[in-house]
Design an enzyme around this catalytic site. Structure first.
Site, PDB file in Angstrom:
ATOM      1  N   GLY A  44      36.716  24.259  35.297  1.00  0.00           N
ATOM      2  CA  GLY A  44      37.922  24.028  36.440  1.00  0.00           C
ATOM      3  C   GLY A  44      38.427  25.277  37.169  1.00  0.00           C
ATOM      4  N   THR A  59      37.207  28.750  39.805  1.00  0.00           N
ATOM      5  CA  THR A  59      37.875  29.640  40.620  1.00  0.00           C
ATOM      6  C   THR A  59      39.779  29.082  40.157  1.00  0.00           C
ATOM      7  N   ASP A 108      35.854  24.136  48.987  1.00  0.00           N
ATOM      8  CA  ASP A 108      35.838  26.021  49.532  1.00  0.00           C
ATOM      9  C   ASP A 108      33.921  25.422  49.849  1.00  0.00           C
ATOM     10  N   LEU A 155      49.487  38.614  50.164  1.00  0.00           N
ATOM     11  CA  LEU A 155      51.080  38.165  50.102  1.00  0.00           C
ATOM     12  C   LEU A 155      51.525  37.964  48.444  1.00  0.00           C
ATOM     13  N   MET A 172      40.507  26.673  52.277  1.00  0.00           N
ATOM     14  CA  MET A 172      40.559  26.269  50.802  1.00  0.00           C
ATOM     15  C   MET A 172      41.558  26.587  50.168  1.00  0.00           C
ATOM     16  N   GLU A 232      28.568  23.599  34.778  1.00  0.00           N
ATOM     17  CA  GLU A 232      29.106  24.708  35.068  1.00  0.00           C
ATOM     18  C   GLU A 232      28.673  25.963  35.240  1.00  0.00           C
ATOM     19  N   THR A 270      30.624  23.961  44.560  1.00  0.00           N
ATOM     20  CA  THR A 270      29.949  25.328  43.717  1.00  0.00           C
ATOM     21  C   THR A 270      31.544  26.279  44.501  1.00  0.00           C
ATOM     22  N   GLY A 271      32.053  25.442  45.258  1.00  0.00           N
ATOM     23  CA  GLY A 271      33.153  26.781  45.651  1.00  0.00           C
ATOM     24  C   GLY A 271      33.055  27.825  46.351  1.00  0.00           C
ATOM     25  N   HIS A 316      72.240  14.340  48.637  1.00  0.00           N
ATOM     26  CA  HIS A 316      72.813  15.600  48.664  1.00  0.00           C
ATOM     27  C   HIS A 316      73.226  15.970  47.023  1.00  0.00           C
TER      28      HIS A 316
HETATM   29  P1  FAD Z   1      35.462  26.545  42.644  1.00  0.00           P
HETATM   30  O1  FAD Z   1      37.190  26.721  41.746  1.00  0.00           O
HETATM   31  O2  FAD Z   1      35.689  28.205  43.666  1.00  0.00           O
HETATM   32  O3  FAD Z   1      34.381  26.099  41.955  1.00  0.00           O
HETATM   33  C1  FAD Z   1      33.438  26.030  42.073  1.00  0.00           C
HETATM   34  C2  FAD Z   1      32.869  26.501  40.110  1.00  0.00           C
HETATM   35  O4  FAD Z   1      30.921  25.895  40.293  1.00  0.00           O
HETATM   36  C3  FAD Z   1      33.303  27.770  39.616  1.00  0.00           C
HETATM   37  O5  FAD Z   1      33.591  27.598  38.546  1.00  0.00           O
HETATM   38  C4  FAD Z   1      31.714  28.396  39.982  1.00  0.00           C
HETATM   39  O6  FAD Z   1      31.677  29.490  38.760  1.00  0.00           O
HETATM   40  C5  FAD Z   1      31.187  26.789  39.914  1.00  0.00           C
HETATM   41  N1  FAD Z   1      29.622  27.855  40.227  1.00  0.00           N
HETATM   42  C6  FAD Z   1      29.146  28.506  42.014  1.00  0.00           C
HETATM   43  N2  FAD Z   1      28.000  28.081  41.665  1.00  0.00           N
HETATM   44  C7  FAD Z   1      27.118  26.866  40.646  1.00  0.00           C
HETATM   45  C8  FAD Z   1      26.303  26.675  40.168  1.00  0.00           C
HETATM   46  N3  FAD Z   1      24.712  27.220  41.229  1.00  0.00           N
HETATM   47  N4  FAD Z   1      25.952  26.803  38.653  1.00  0.00           N
HETATM   48  C9  FAD Z   1      26.502  25.845  38.039  1.00  0.00           C
HETATM   49  N5  FAD Z   1      28.214  26.268  38.645  1.00  0.00           N
HETATM   50  C10 FAD Z   1      27.850  26.439  39.365  1.00  0.00           C
HETATM   51  N6  FAD Z   1      44.180  27.064  46.174  1.00  0.00           N
HETATM   52  C11 FAD Z   1      45.198  26.095  46.690  1.00  0.00           C
HETATM   53  O7  FAD Z   1      45.522  24.642  46.721  1.00  0.00           O
HETATM   54  N7  FAD Z   1      46.794  26.673  46.249  1.00  0.00           N
HETATM   55  C12 FAD Z   1      46.802  28.071  45.136  1.00  0.00           C
HETATM   56  O8  FAD Z   1      48.329  28.292  44.626  1.00  0.00           O
HETATM   57  C13 FAD Z   1      45.661  28.623  44.862  1.00  0.00           C
HETATM   58  N8  FAD Z   1      45.676  29.885  44.491  1.00  0.00           N
HETATM   59  C14 FAD Z   1      44.796  30.945  44.756  1.00  0.00           C
HETATM   60  C15 FAD Z   1      44.940  31.850  44.152  1.00  0.00           C
HETATM   61  C16 FAD Z   1      43.323  32.866  44.201  1.00  0.00           C
HETATM   62  C17 FAD Z   1      43.989  34.475  43.692  1.00  0.00           C
HETATM   63  C18 FAD Z   1      42.501  32.595  44.395  1.00  0.00           C
HETATM   64  C19 FAD Z   1      40.930  32.977  44.548  1.00  0.00           C
HETATM   65  C20 FAD Z   1      42.246  31.029  45.498  1.00  0.00           C
HETATM   66  C21 FAD Z   1      43.469  30.528  45.412  1.00  0.00           C
HETATM   67  N9  FAD Z   1      43.115  29.148  45.864  1.00  0.00           N
HETATM   68  C22 FAD Z   1      44.504  28.291  45.493  1.00  0.00           C
HETATM   69  C23 FAD Z   1      41.751  28.303  46.182  1.00  0.00           C
HETATM   70  C24 FAD Z   1      41.386  27.937  45.595  1.00  0.00           C
HETATM   71  O9  FAD Z   1      41.252  28.754  44.077  1.00  0.00           O
HETATM   72  C25 FAD Z   1      40.189  26.957  46.165  1.00  0.00           C
HETATM   73  O10 FAD Z   1      40.943  26.519  47.195  1.00  0.00           O
HETATM   74  C26 FAD Z   1      39.584  25.697  45.080  1.00  0.00           C
HETATM   75  O11 FAD Z   1      39.434  26.617  43.552  1.00  0.00           O
HETATM   76  C27 FAD Z   1      38.227  25.217  45.600  1.00  0.00           C
HETATM   77  O12 FAD Z   1      37.459  24.458  44.324  1.00  0.00           O
HETATM   78  P2  FAD Z   1      36.679  24.188  43.961  1.00  0.00           P
HETATM   79  O13 FAD Z   1      36.065  23.340  43.367  1.00  0.00           O
HETATM   80  O14 FAD Z   1      35.482  24.209  46.233  1.00  0.00           O
HETATM   81  O15 FAD Z   1      35.177  25.950  43.921  1.00  0.00           O
HETATM   82  P1  NAI Z   2      43.185  34.665  54.201  1.00  0.00           P
HETATM   83  O1  NAI Z   2      42.123  34.376  55.540  1.00  0.00           O
HETATM   84  O2  NAI Z   2      44.366  34.016  53.287  1.00  0.00           O
HETATM   85  O3  NAI Z   2      43.802  36.093  54.838  1.00  0.00           O
HETATM   86  C1  NAI Z   2      42.990  37.236  54.708  1.00  0.00           C
HETATM   87  C2  NAI Z   2      43.627  38.130  55.632  1.00  0.00           C
HETATM   88  O4  NAI Z   2      42.643  39.525  55.742  1.00  0.00           O
HETATM   89  C3  NAI Z   2      43.587  37.777  56.826  1.00  0.00           C
HETATM   90  O5  NAI Z   2      44.905  38.053  57.384  1.00  0.00           O
HETATM   91  C4  NAI Z   2      42.722  38.771  57.796  1.00  0.00           C
HETATM   92  O6  NAI Z   2      42.869  39.067  59.484  1.00  0.00           O
HETATM   93  C5  NAI Z   2      42.632  39.565  57.229  1.00  0.00           C
HETATM   94  N1  NAI Z   2      41.905  40.890  57.407  1.00  0.00           N
HETATM   95  C6  NAI Z   2      40.341  40.329  57.401  1.00  0.00           C
HETATM   96  N2  NAI Z   2      39.784  41.594  57.109  1.00  0.00           N
HETATM   97  C7  NAI Z   2      40.360  42.533  57.616  1.00  0.00           C
HETATM   98  C8  NAI Z   2      40.073  44.178  57.548  1.00  0.00           C
HETATM   99  N3  NAI Z   2      39.058  44.807  57.548  1.00  0.00           N
HETATM  100  N4  NAI Z   2      41.111  44.686  57.797  1.00  0.00           N
HETATM  101  C9  NAI Z   2      42.489  44.198  57.176  1.00  0.00           C
HETATM  102  N5  NAI Z   2      42.510  43.066  57.150  1.00  0.00           N
HETATM  103  C10 NAI Z   2      41.501  42.203  57.801  1.00  0.00           C
HETATM  104  O7  NAI Z   2      42.262  34.914  53.287  1.00  0.00           O
HETATM  105  P2  NAI Z   2      42.820  35.440  51.321  1.00  0.00           P
HETATM  106  O8  NAI Z   2      44.322  35.996  51.013  1.00  0.00           O
HETATM  107  O9  NAI Z   2      41.730  36.215  50.851  1.00  0.00           O
HETATM  108  O10 NAI Z   2      42.852  34.264  50.737  1.00  0.00           O
HETATM  109  C11 NAI Z   2      41.247  33.744  50.137  1.00  0.00           C
HETATM  110  C12 NAI Z   2      41.974  32.414  50.367  1.00  0.00           C
HETATM  111  O11 NAI Z   2      41.949  31.317  49.591  1.00  0.00           O
HETATM  112  C13 NAI Z   2      42.430  31.190  51.711  1.00  0.00           C
HETATM  113  O12 NAI Z   2      41.684  30.537  52.184  1.00  0.00           O
HETATM  114  C14 NAI Z   2      43.611  30.292  50.666  1.00  0.00           C
HETATM  115  O13 NAI Z   2      43.025  29.296  51.512  1.00  0.00           O
HETATM  116  C15 NAI Z   2      42.863  30.643  49.242  1.00  0.00           C
HETATM  117  N6  NAI Z   2      44.521  30.893  48.730  1.00  0.00           N
HETATM  118  C16 NAI Z   2      45.225  30.061  48.619  1.00  0.00           C
HETATM  119  C17 NAI Z   2      46.299  30.127  48.116  1.00  0.00           C
HETATM  120  C18 NAI Z   2      47.385  29.268  48.366  1.00  0.00           C
HETATM  121  O14 NAI Z   2      47.151  28.109  48.517  1.00  0.00           O
HETATM  122  N7  NAI Z   2      48.902  29.220  47.723  1.00  0.00           N
HETATM  123  C19 NAI Z   2      47.076  31.047  47.632  1.00  0.00           C
HETATM  124  C20 NAI Z   2      45.490  32.596  47.275  1.00  0.00           C
HETATM  125  C21 NAI Z   2      44.040  31.887  48.084  1.00  0.00           C
END
Ligand code: FAD
Ligand code: NAI
Length: 471
Positions: free
Chosen positions: A41, A43, A314, A187, A320, A35, A142-143, A450
């Site tokens: 942990g 993203t 991811d 949102l 994702m 990492e 790598t996410g 209930h």
């Molecule tokens: P990641 O969590 O992205 O982890 C990958 C890790 O790999 C990173 O720490 C990175 O530094 C490391 N890495 C990458 N390349 C290398 C390399 N070459 N060498 C060493 N380390 C490396 N999902 C939900 O289910 N519920 C939510 O409420 C939710 N909220 C979110 C809110 C936000 C603002 C964002 C951005 C995302 C949210 N997500 C949510 C999405 C969720 O975070 C991702 O789907 C999830 O983290 C993916 O897990 P992952 O293990 O695939 O990758």
């Molecule tokens: P998203 O794919 O959910 O939404 C992106 C939105 O941007 C779409 O509605 C798309 O039509 C719009 N869009 C794309 N290009 C545009 C442009 N040029 N101008 C205006 N609108 C445009 O992606 P988001 O919100 O960035 O989240 C990324 C990922 O993270 C999601 O795939 C989601 O799975 C994950 N995530 C999950 C959460 C959860 O489970 N609660 C919370 C936050 C993120």
């Protein structure tokens, strides 16, 4: 094993990678996890799920106090104010506690953390900070990271044009905020800043918010968010942004083309999706190619095209989501250990943690009809409004509904969609029912406690065959 440093090296310690590493170690495999971040942990724990939920929870309580919701219940607060530093402090504490917890779990399970960036030098070796490590199996986890928008340059340090990471860190409430993209991040984080005082406008390219969700859910959610004060510019695209002093000036035009206009804002959040992290990973040295969307393809067991290299989370196709990545991590580690690890990708719940929450699992009504060759009669739908649910009514939470979608012939549940204050918790029972192949009748005849919000799921299931009680 003598030929390799490790049985398994996991690249990336997000929910996919750290869970895979722990499971592999639990199964007796000598495991390391690379990492490059300062903390484990990924993203999710550092800049995603956890910090966003810490701010969503705190801002929801603030809004309930500020807009008189609590006063209506007899909870009067004479003098209240926003202490953003404390709100941000508890967010940082949540992240620190949970990322530290993973470090503890690594030690406990004897997973070695290789600190630094990993790059393949061959299909069986990686370089981390100038040191070479070999393994019999590699799991790429790598996410993903933020998709950039051309002509809109993110600068999180300035706090004017930010991505989700910058939007979590704002030290001041912007008076006006424009969110580019009406998806999950827009949102959720738009809700945080609207609740504490920002006027939020969402610019969405498509003609409706929340793509991928059930059509009725998208429409109803739009109505609810508008009522809360969100402004939506649908079917609109952003063509550029400049920063002048402390303001951002955005140029937008109709998605189909037409007259451009400008919008000024104190803060712009770019949230138009995320892209897989594969750059600098030396995939060419490993012999792995990417698909058109930049993802690593795997088979059902999470094997890539190269023997001994696996991928999860991811960086591979599919939603994702953290829980999808975690389940894939467990299944992948089990497959490496010679067990049978399976993820049912047809039953992955998704939740938007706004107020009310929005959750779904399985097919949307549109997808179910399409799958039946466009035959509407092949699908039965039962709906129940939260307004008619006694617990939601008692709690003054009238918005939303439950929708159960079932096969008209077999009655098998194909999808469940919920808008409700606790939809994220409610959806778990729907996922479990679907995992067990339940019919709508199975749910309808299951005794629900209930008064609970979950009774709305039972009633919607009853409505599939036209017999809800409280409607
Ligand atoms: P990641 O969590 O992205 O982890 C990958 C890790 O790999 C990173 O720490 C990175 O530094 C490391 N890495 C990458 N390349 C290398 C390399 N070459 N060498 C060493 N380390 C490396 N999902 C939900 O289910 N519920 C939510 O409420 C939710 N909220 C979110 C809110 C936000 C603002 C964002 C951005 C995302 C949210 N997500 C949510 C999405 C969720 O975070 C991702 O789907 C999830 O983290 C993916 O897990 P992952 O293990 O695939 O990758
Ligand atoms: P998203 O794919 O959910 O939404 C992106 C939105 O941007 C779409 O509605 C798309 O039509 C719009 N869009 C794309 N290009 C545009 C442009 N040029 N101008 C205006 N609108 C445009 O992606 P988001 O919100 O960035 O989240 C990324 C990922 O993270 C999601 O795939 C989601 O799975 C994950 N995530 C999950 C959460 C959860 O489970 N609660 C919370 C936050 C993120």
């Amino acid at each position: 094993m003598a030929d390799f440093d490790f049985d398994v090296i996991v690249i990336g310690a997000g929910p996919g990678g750290y869970v895979a590493a722990i499971r592999a170690a639990q199964l007796g495999l000598k495991t390391a996890c690379v990492e490059s971040r300062e903390t484990l942990g990924g993203t999710c724990l550092n800049v995603g799920c956890i910090p966003s939920k810490a701010l969503l929870h705190a801002s929801e309580l603030y809004e309930e106090a500020a807009n008189g919701t609590l006063a209506k219940l007899g909870v009067k607060i004479d003098k209240m104010s926003l202490d953003l530093d404390t709100m941000q402090g508890q967010r940082k504490d949540a992240v620190k506690g949970l990322t530290g917890g993973i470090e503890f779990l690594f030690k406990k399970n004897k997973v070695e953390w290789l600190k630094g960036h990993a790059a393949f030098t061959s299909p069986t070796a990686i370089d981390v900070g100038g040191k070479s490590y070999t393994a019999k199996n590699f799991i790429i986890a790598t996410g993903s990271s933020v998709t950039p928008l051309p002509n809109v340059d993110v600068d999180n340090a300035k706090g004017i044009i930010v991505d989700s990471t910058g939007a979590l860190e704002l030290s001041k409430v912007p008076e006006t905020m424009v969110v580019i993209g009406g998806g999950v991040i827009g949102l959720e984080l738009g809700s945080v800043w609207r609740r504490v005082g920002a006027k939020v406008t969402v610019v969405e390219f498509l003609d409706q918010i929340l793509p991928g969700m059930d059509g009725e859910v998208r429409k109803d959610a739009n109505k609810i968010f508008k009522k809360q004060g969100f402004d939506f510019k649908l079917s609109t695209k952003v063509t550029g942004a400049t920063v002048k002093g402390k303001k951002a000036i955005l140029t937008v035009e109709p998605a189909a083309g037409g007259k451009a206009e400008t919008i000024e804002a104190d803060c712009v959040l770019v949230s138009i999706g995320r892209k897989p992290n594969t750059e600098g990973l030396g995939l060419d040295k490993a012999g792995i190619t990417l698909n058109k969307r930049g993802q690593i393809e795997t088979d059902h067991d999470f094997r890539t095209s190269v023997d001994g290299i696996w991928a999860i989370g991811d960086v591979i196709p599919g939603p994702m989501l953290a829980h999808k990545a975690e389940d894939e991590g467990i299944a992948c580690a089990e497959n490496i250990a010679g067990l049978t690890g399976i993820v049912n990708h047809d039953v992955i719940p998704s939740v938007v943690y706004t107020y009310p929450e929005i959750a779904g699992v399985g097919l949307t009504e549109e997808q179910a009809i399409e799958k039946a060759g466009g035959e509407k009669g092949a699908v039965k739908v039962g709906k129940f409004p939260m307004m008619a649910n006694s617990r939601a009514k008692t709690n003054h939470e009238p918005d939303g509904f439950v929708k159960v979608i079932a096969d008209a012939t077999t009655d098998k549940v194909l999808g469940v969609w919920v808008i409700a204050s606790v939809a994220g918790t409610m959806i778990a029972q729907a996922a479990q029912a679907m995992e067990f192949g339940a019919t709508s009748e199975d749910i309808a005849y299951t005794c629900h406690a209930h008064p609970t919000h979950s009774e709305a799921i039972k009633e919607a299931a009853m409505a599939v065959t036209g017999k809800p009680i409280h409607m």
